[in-house]
Design an enzyme around this catalytic site. Sequence first.
Site, PDB file in Angstrom:
ATOM      1  N   ASP A 140      50.373 -14.328 -57.766  1.00 51.43           N
ATOM      2  CA  ASP A 140      49.011 -14.034 -57.307  1.00 51.43           C
ATOM      3  C   ASP A 140      49.064 -13.009 -56.181  1.00 51.43           C
ATOM      4  O   ASP A 140      50.140 -12.649 -55.690  1.00 51.43           O
ATOM      5  CB  ASP A 140      48.344 -15.321 -56.805  1.00 51.43           C
ATOM      6  N   ASP A 147      47.735 -13.613 -53.155  1.00 55.89           N
ATOM      7  CA  ASP A 147      47.254 -14.405 -52.026  1.00 55.89           C
ATOM      8  C   ASP A 147      45.721 -14.348 -52.066  1.00 55.89           C
ATOM      9  O   ASP A 147      45.142 -14.658 -53.101  1.00 55.89           O
ATOM     10  CB  ASP A 147      47.854 -13.899 -50.711  1.00 55.89           C
TER      11      ASP A 147
END
Length: 292
Positions: free
Chosen positions: A212, A214
Amino acid sequence: MTDTRETCLAIFGGSGIYEMPGLTIEDERDVETPWGKPSAPVTVGRLNGVRVLFLSRHGKGHSIPPSDLNARANVAAAKMLGATDMLSLSACGSFREELAPGHFVAVDQFVDRTKGRTPSFFETGCVAHVSIAHPVCSRLSEEAAQAAEAAGAKVHRGGTYLVMEGPQFSTKAESELYRSWGMDVIGMTAMPEAKLAREAELPYAILAMVTDYDCWHEDNGAVDVASVLAILGQNRDKGHKTVGEITKMIGTERTPSPDGIDTCLDYAIVTAPEARDPKAVEKLKAIAGRVL
């Protein structure tokens, strides 16, 4: 220079990491260390002729949160079972556009932002100070990067991993702050694991899989567990193939770390022999018996 010991690669990762083609499982060891039990029984086997140890870092079924991991017991168990090298496979968030979900990062530096975790085997009664200026083994890290590339992964060599406490993900303000510091990826498990591996004289490398961005990335929004698990699932085969490839590379005849990790305790213990607590020394023999 060839080490007289047989190569034994300890691999810390998620549940099911040892479910791969070609692996011969020889045993499952329920280890008791001077610092308690590790997260799970250690699976012992051979892959491409190399002795391997697999530990599910968060326990079977992912039942242990990052802050509750008994990292000392995990690392000590690997050492006690004969590990000569240690590879960590870890999920992470990315602070850089080019470090995209699904990519692997061969991390070479850390910033430790954890709180309350015991960071050392050495305590009152026997004190040591090891250098972790360069916290990963350059040989093992490069072998891991090459193995991941051979497995079909996009690999970035080098990067700083900020270790957060968790178990919550970052606030947006924190994410922006860490980006401004020049951090590359973020995760919850690499510390104190890397510090303890150094004290145990285990050459350590980490392949962090980006899952991802974040929460700083405007187009991707906040992190959620479902998307993290989806990326991990998509890259499961690459992770398995990476482990197979690295065992082919390192071979059964071990080469010591070019960074002197195998002997880093030679001049690290500062407590005079006559001042050492016998009980502390007895515990430490599990990871530092070579010098004690």
